[in-house]
Design an enzyme around this catalytic site. Structure first.
Site, PDB file in Angstrom:
ATOM      1  N   ASP A  47       1.133  -1.795   0.353  1.00  0.00           N
ATOM      2  CA  ASP A  47      -0.275  -0.538  -0.276  1.00  0.00           C
ATOM      3  C   ASP A  47       0.683   1.361   0.087  1.00  0.00           C
ATOM      4  O   ASP A  47       0.486   2.076   1.396  1.00  0.00           O
ATOM      5  CB  ASP A  47      -1.244   0.219   1.417  1.00  0.00           C
ATOM      6  N   TYR A  83      -2.123   4.226  -6.430  1.00  0.00           N
ATOM      7  CA  TYR A  83      -3.260   4.791  -5.951  1.00  0.00           C
ATOM      8  C   TYR A  83      -2.615   6.446  -6.646  1.00  0.00           C
ATOM      9  O   TYR A  83      -2.254   6.475  -7.573  1.00  0.00           O
ATOM     10  CB  TYR A  83      -2.565   5.741  -4.568  1.00  0.00           C
ATOM     11  N   ASN A 118      -6.724  -4.212  -4.754  1.00  0.00           N
ATOM     12  CA  ASN A 118      -8.107  -3.523  -5.156  1.00  0.00           C
ATOM     13  C   ASN A 118      -7.625  -2.306  -5.902  1.00  0.00           C
ATOM     14  O   ASN A 118      -8.726  -1.694  -6.903  1.00  0.00           O
ATOM     15  CB  ASN A 118      -9.539  -3.333  -4.410  1.00  0.00           C
ATOM     16  N   HIS A 211      -2.987  -9.647  -1.225  1.00  0.00           N
ATOM     17  CA  HIS A 211      -3.176  -8.415  -0.938  1.00  0.00           C
ATOM     18  C   HIS A 211      -4.389  -7.969   0.737  1.00  0.00           C
ATOM     19  O   HIS A 211      -3.599  -7.644   1.264  1.00  0.00           O
ATOM     20  CB  HIS A 211      -4.202  -7.908  -2.249  1.00  0.00           C
ATOM     21  N   HIS A 220     -10.434  -2.174   7.703  1.00  0.00           N
ATOM     22  CA  HIS A 220     -10.908  -2.841   6.757  1.00  0.00           C
ATOM     23  C   HIS A 220     -11.465  -4.091   7.493  1.00  0.00           C
ATOM     24  O   HIS A 220     -12.969  -4.748   7.662  1.00  0.00           O
ATOM     25  CB  HIS A 220     -10.255  -3.520   5.549  1.00  0.00           C
ATOM     26  N   HIS A 246      -3.176  -3.792   2.283  1.00  0.00           N
ATOM     27  CA  HIS A 246      -4.658  -3.799   1.847  1.00  0.00           C
ATOM     28  C   HIS A 246      -4.947  -2.492   3.986  1.00  0.00           C
ATOM     29  O   HIS A 246      -5.472  -1.605   3.924  1.00  0.00           O
ATOM     30  CB  HIS A 246      -5.354  -5.134   2.622  1.00  0.00           C
ATOM     31  N   HIS A 248      -3.769  -0.069   5.982  1.00  0.00           N
ATOM     32  CA  HIS A 248      -2.409   0.744   5.988  1.00  0.00           C
ATOM     33  C   HIS A 248      -2.432   0.123   7.645  1.00  0.00           C
ATOM     34  O   HIS A 248      -2.221   1.284   8.511  1.00  0.00           O
ATOM     35  CB  HIS A 248      -3.247   1.788   6.101  1.00  0.00           C
TER      36      HIS A 248
END
Length: 328
Positions: A47, A83, A118, A211, A220, A246, A248
């Protein structure tokens, strides 16, 4: 003549079927030799791709220092490489601005093995997988799912994004589902490939990389689809570590009914301070809501795993062995 022609046609048809089936039956394999003394060391970051912002450059600096100290063999990326919406194409400047120009330390000029996250699926997936990027920066290797044999350990990289139902229901973002569709077929083949590869592996260590977290107390949280479909396969095939991004953060979670260690390294840039839920001290051995990365040193009998913060400080370390697990 007609009989011979029919036989040739049948042979050609069967050859085509064989090629199609083999494409489903085997994950692509890569080889990376361990050091001469049977040791391996590497870093894990996830990430991260934000053109150096949100402390990405600072994390990269410390990765370079730790990488030099450990004489690392390679780097693993747990996804969300660029990103906010992946790459627009192979000529997207984000590739160099978020990767090549950030991870510039000499020790990081090693092979990078990456999976998709994702956010990567919101862009041109084929671009991230393209060999054209390897011509721009030879360190880059990204595939949907693949196997890495590093002599004393086999890594099984898994494309976890297509498992998550929410991405197929949301309308706010568009995802590049080419190749993934039809989804049920894609996932069934992937699960079969993963189970077969793990079952046939004779490696001393088995590490699976994806991930999404199987379990997490971060933003999440758990991924129910991975708990249902992936975790049972890992348990049945004596997997040692599952490594993901995924969320952070950095975290170490244990499973109560198997020796599998669940490790999150998704703190390569932007972190979510104070975003923690359902903290269970019995299974959560470590959680950190700031930026950082992870280092691993493997030998035949044991693995030393260390979580580092944005300043390179050791936050948490532990040893996993085939006979014993212990915190340090």
């Amino acid at each position: 003549m007609a009989t011979k022609a029919h036989q040739c046609l049948h042979l050609t048809f069967m050859l085509c079927i064989s090629l199609v089936l083999s494409s489903f039956a085997d994950l692509q394999r890569f080889e990376h030799p361990a050091k001469g003394e049977g040791q391996l060391s590497f870093l894990v970051v996830g990430d991260w791709g934000r053109r150096g912002f949100y402390n990405q450059s600072e994390v990269a600096l410390q990765m370079g220092k730790i990488g030099e100290k450990l004489d690392i063999d390679f780097v693993i990326s747990t996804g969300d490489n660029f990103y906010d919406n992946g790459l627009e194409g192979v000529n997207d400047p984000a590739f160099e601005e978020s990767f090549s120009k950030i991870y510039t330390a000499k020790s990081l000029q090693k092979q990078w093995y990456s999976v998709l996250g994702n956010h990567d699926y919101r862009g041109d997936v084929a671009a991230q997988l393209s060999p054209i990027l390897q011509k721009i920066d030879s360190r880059w290797l990204c595939q949907r799912s693949f196997i890495l044999n590093a002599e004393i350990v086999e890594f099984f990289f898994v494309d976890t994004t297509p498992f998550v139902d929410d991405y197929f229901a949301e309308t706010e973002h568009k995802y590049d589902w080419r190749v993934v569709s039809p989804r049920t077929t894609y996932l069934a083949n992937l699960l079969e490939d993963l189970e077969s590869a793990l079952r046939e592996s004779t490696s001393k260590w088995k590490i699976v990389v994806g991930h999404h977290a199987i379990r997490s107390v971060g933003h999440h949280g758990d991924t129910p689809e991975l708990i249902k479909y992936i975790l049972p396969i890992l348990k049945a095939n004596n997997v040692d570590l599952y490594i993901n991004g995924h969320d952070h953060c950095l975290e170490h979670i244990v499973t109560t009914d198997s020796p599998i260690q669940l490790l999150t390294s998704g703190a390569g840039s932007k972190a979510w301070r104070g975003d923690v839920k359902n903290f269970n001290h019995d299974i959560v051995k470590f959680f950190y809501d700031g930026q950082g990365f992870m280092s691993l040193q493997l030998t035949q009998p044991e693995a030393l795993i260390v979580f580092h913060d944005v300043f390179g400080k050791e936050l948490h370390k532990f040893v996993v062995s085939k006979q014993l697990y212990s915190d340090m």
